[in-house]
Design an enzyme around this catalytic site. Structure first.
Site, PDB file in Angstrom:
ATOM      1  N   CYS A 175       0.717  -1.525  -0.214  1.00 61.58           N
ATOM      2  CA  CYS A 175       0.322  -0.358  -0.024  1.00 61.58           C
ATOM      3  C   CYS A 175       1.044   1.008   0.129  1.00 61.58           C
ATOM      4  CB  CYS A 175      -1.074   0.079   1.528  1.00 61.58           C
ATOM      5  SG  CYS A 175      -1.543  -1.163   1.063  1.00 61.58           S
ATOM      6  N   HIS A 233      -3.973   7.261   1.278  1.00 65.78           N
ATOM      7  CA  HIS A 233      -3.721   5.961   0.219  1.00 65.78           C
ATOM      8  C   HIS A 233      -5.093   5.402   0.790  1.00 65.78           C
ATOM      9  CE1 HIS A 233      -3.748   1.715  -0.658  1.00 65.78           C
ATOM     10  NE2 HIS A 233      -3.823   1.693   1.252  1.00 65.78           N
ATOM     11  N   ASN A 263      -9.991  -0.192  -2.498  1.00 62.82           N
ATOM     12  CA  ASN A 263      -8.314  -0.374  -2.765  1.00 62.82           C
ATOM     13  C   ASN A 263      -7.685  -0.797  -3.395  1.00 62.82           C
ATOM     14  OD1 ASN A 263      -5.764  -0.807  -1.146  1.00 62.82           O
ATOM     15  ND2 ASN A 263      -6.235  -1.259   0.961  1.00 62.82           N
TER      16      ASN A 263
HETATM   17  O1  UT7 Z   1      -4.978  -0.976   2.692  1.00 63.51           O
HETATM   18  C1  UT7 Z   1      -3.520  -1.784   3.502  1.00 63.51           C
HETATM   19  C2  UT7 Z   1      -4.173  -1.307   4.602  1.00 63.51           C
HETATM   20  N1  UT7 Z   1      -6.107  -1.647   5.384  1.00 63.51           N
HETATM   21  C3  UT7 Z   1      -6.698  -1.396   5.994  1.00 63.51           C
HETATM   22  O2  UT7 Z   1      -5.835  -0.466   6.144  1.00 63.51           O
HETATM   23  C4  UT7 Z   1      -7.614  -2.242   6.583  1.00 63.51           C
HETATM   24  C5  UT7 Z   1      -8.150  -2.024   7.572  1.00 63.51           C
HETATM   25  N2  UT7 Z   1      -9.424  -2.272   8.357  1.00 63.51           N
HETATM   26  C6  UT7 Z   1     -10.520  -2.138   7.994  1.00 63.51           C
HETATM   27  O3  UT7 Z   1     -10.636  -1.540   7.108  1.00 63.51           O
HETATM   28  C7  UT7 Z   1     -11.601  -2.966   8.736  1.00 63.51           C
HETATM   29  O4  UT7 Z   1     -10.833  -3.129   9.788  1.00 63.51           O
HETATM   30  C8  UT7 Z   1     -12.080  -4.333   8.035  1.00 63.51           C
HETATM   31  C9  UT7 Z   1     -12.760  -3.185   6.578  1.00 63.51           C
HETATM   32  C10 UT7 Z   1     -11.587  -4.876   6.928  1.00 63.51           C
HETATM   33  C11 UT7 Z   1     -12.960  -4.849   8.597  1.00 63.51           C
HETATM   34  O5  UT7 Z   1     -14.099  -4.111   9.407  1.00 63.51           O
HETATM   35  P1  UT7 Z   1     -13.990  -4.332  11.120  1.00 63.51           P
HETATM   36  O6  UT7 Z   1     -15.397  -3.549  11.206  1.00 63.51           O
HETATM   37  O7  UT7 Z   1     -13.171  -4.468  10.999  1.00 63.51           O
HETATM   38  O8  UT7 Z   1     -15.357  -5.661  10.967  1.00 63.51           O
HETATM   39  P2  UT7 Z   1     -14.895  -7.012  11.349  1.00 63.51           P
HETATM   40  O9  UT7 Z   1     -13.537  -7.714  10.887  1.00 63.51           O
HETATM   41  O10 UT7 Z   1     -14.508  -6.852  13.155  1.00 63.51           O
HETATM   42  O11 UT7 Z   1     -15.536  -8.195  11.485  1.00 63.51           O
HETATM   43  C12 UT7 Z   1     -17.185  -7.912  11.781  1.00 63.51           C
HETATM   44  C13 UT7 Z   1     -17.784  -8.687  11.454  1.00 63.51           C
HETATM   45  C14 UT7 Z   1     -17.532 -10.275  11.563  1.00 63.51           C
HETATM   46  O12 UT7 Z   1     -18.979 -10.605  11.926  1.00 63.51           O
HETATM   47  P3  UT7 Z   1     -18.943 -11.504  13.545  1.00 63.51           P
HETATM   48  O13 UT7 Z   1     -17.829 -12.439  14.203  1.00 63.51           O
HETATM   49  O14 UT7 Z   1     -18.980 -10.420  14.737  1.00 63.51           O
HETATM   50  O15 UT7 Z   1     -19.861 -12.449  13.606  1.00 63.51           O
HETATM   51  C15 UT7 Z   1     -17.233 -10.902  10.255  1.00 63.51           C
HETATM   52  O16 UT7 Z   1     -17.241 -11.919  10.181  1.00 63.51           O
HETATM   53  O17 UT7 Z   1     -18.850  -8.626  10.431  1.00 63.51           O
HETATM   54  C16 UT7 Z   1     -18.382  -9.554   9.582  1.00 63.51           C
HETATM   55  N3  UT7 Z   1     -17.518  -9.367   8.287  1.00 63.51           N
HETATM   56  C17 UT7 Z   1     -17.982  -9.570   7.198  1.00 63.51           C
HETATM   57  N4  UT7 Z   1     -20.111  -9.239   7.053  1.00 63.51           N
HETATM   58  C18 UT7 Z   1     -20.250  -9.194   6.045  1.00 63.51           C
HETATM   59  C19 UT7 Z   1     -16.288  -9.700   7.608  1.00 63.51           C
HETATM   60  N5  UT7 Z   1     -16.584  -9.164   6.541  1.00 63.51           N
HETATM   61  C20 UT7 Z   1     -17.875  -9.159   5.960  1.00 63.51           C
HETATM   62  C21 UT7 Z   1     -18.336  -8.969   4.502  1.00 63.51           C
HETATM   63  N6  UT7 Z   1     -19.497  -8.927   4.297  1.00 63.51           N
HETATM   64  N7  UT7 Z   1     -18.001  -8.793   4.334  1.00 63.51           N
END
Ligand code: UT7
Length: 335
Positions: free
Chosen positions: A114, A262, A292
């Site tokens: 990134c 980014h 992204n």
């Molecule tokens: O470019 C490189 C740098 N990258 C970044 O900076 C990315 C940084 N991280 C993020 O942007 C966020 O952490 C994400 C967008 C990747 C994820 O968002 P989050 O709010 O941190 O969600 P999470 O991973 O804590 O997941 C929350 C819930 C989980 O379900 P439970 O365990 O609460 O039942 C996941 O299984 O959302 C679920 N989940 C989804 N649900 C629907 C994860 N991905 C999805 C999805 N659709 N695509």
């Protein structure tokens, strides 16, 4: 003494638009979840048999070269940033040299994910400031879609990433008050595996050996991201490295005319915007349309901002990135 200035910008994205609803047909996700957590509405996916990371980079480069008002034979050096090269080796830099028919100049590949474009720009800047080169072609290009786990298992990663390419020509500038004022690069390898793709690296042999259940599917060919951990580190490092760039030049956040971060997550961009107290028209985001695109995200966003007249002569433009490695960096530019 010379400075370096961006004289040409271009981008290229594949034709195929993939909406959140399209993804929800093949995995358990929803438009609501994706937009709420990331801001993404749609992304582009490359066409197999047509698009490659190199071909998209070449398309972006042609536009940047034309806009810089130079000929391909004026390019003194090529730097290509990507995490999704066509081949494991050689890297795409030499493929660009071949496909653009550029003479036998040096070609360097940057593997800083990134923050790849920020790293690449910083390298190009040093070569120009030292007087070594006059025009450096800097490309960031990615095809993520060919290598993502497009099932519910991979949804936390696959809904975020998109394909595309951006390019810049960095040229010698005699007026040292213009152009890249400074660049700032960092790394923290302690967190290398928190955002990684283990295969086809040589370390994969080791990963396979330690799999407890040998019959388990090897998922090391898919990217892994500890989303929340990455998010927490990103917001801290983005702010730090932007402030480092400003302070180095005796500037403050209110001096920024345009911040091009980014495009990792719209929530991350909004967090930085609030922390720095920037008005909406002082930050540029396009993650809504492209997701992204890793090393391509800054050059695509910068090109779009420039095309929309949001980058003007004399403006203070700050680029900042954070990602896998972890690596992060910023570039401060007087346009
Ligand atoms: O470019 C490189 C740098 N990258 C970044 O900076 C990315 C940084 N991280 C993020 O942007 C966020 O952490 C994400 C967008 C990747 C994820 O968002 P989050 O709010 O941190 O969600 P999470 O991973 O804590 O997941 C929350 C819930 C989980 O379900 P439970 O365990 O609460 O039942 C996941 O299984 O959302 C679920 N989940 C989804 N649900 C629907 C994860 N991905 C999805 C999805 N659709 N695509």
């Amino acid at each position: 003494m010379y400075n370096s200035r961006i004289t040409g910008l271009g981008y290229h994205v594949p034709d195929s638009v993939v909406t959140n609803d399209d993804l929800s047909k093949i995995m358990d996700t929803s438009d609501e979840w994706i937009q709420e957590r990331t801001g993404i509405k749609e992304r582009r996916h490359a066409k197999k048999g047509k698009d490659t990371t190199t071909s998209m980079g070449v398309a972006a480069a042609k536009i940047a070269i034309e806009r810089a008002g130079i000929d391909k034979d004026d390019v003194d050096f090529i730097i290509f940033a990507t995490l999704s090269p066509d081949y494991y080796f050689p890297g795409p830099g030499v493929l660009v040299q071949r496909d653009l028919g550029i003479k036998t100049v040096g070609a360097l590949d940057v593997r800083n994910q990134c923050s790849g474009f920020v790293y690449a720009l910083s390298i190009a800047d040093q070569y120009i400031k030292s007087g070594t080169y006059k025009h450096v072609l800097v490309i960031g290009s990615e095809i993520h879609s060919y290598g993502l786990d497009m099932t519910t298992r991979g949804r936390a990663v696959s809904v975020i990433f998109g394909d595309g390419a951006g390019a810049a020509i960095l040229s010698r500038e005699e007026d040292t008050t213009k152009g890249i004022l400074s660049s700032h690069l960092h790394s923290e390898g302690q967190h290398a595996e928190e955002l990684s793709l283990i295969a086809p690296g040589m370390g994969k042999r080791w990963v396979t050996d330690i799999l407890e259940d040998k019959d388990k599917e090897d998922t090391s060919y898919y990217p892994h991201m500890n989303g929340q951990f990455v998010f927490k580190n990103a917001v801290v490092r983005f702010s730090e490295v932007i402030m480092e760039g400003l302070q180095t030049n005796g500037l403050k956040p209110s001096d920024i005319d345009l911040l091009v971060p980014h495009q990792a997550n719209l929530r991350i961009s909004q967090f930085i915007q609030n922390k720095l107290g920037l008005a909406d028209d002082h930050i540029f985001n396009n993650i809504m349309s492209y997701g992204n695109t890793t090393a391509a995200s800054i050059p695509i966003a910068l090109t779009e901002a420039w095309e929309q007249g949001k980058v003007k002569e004399g403006d203070l433009v700050v680029l900042a990135a954070f990602g896998s490695g972890f690596t992060w960096g910023s570039v401060v530019i007087r346009w």
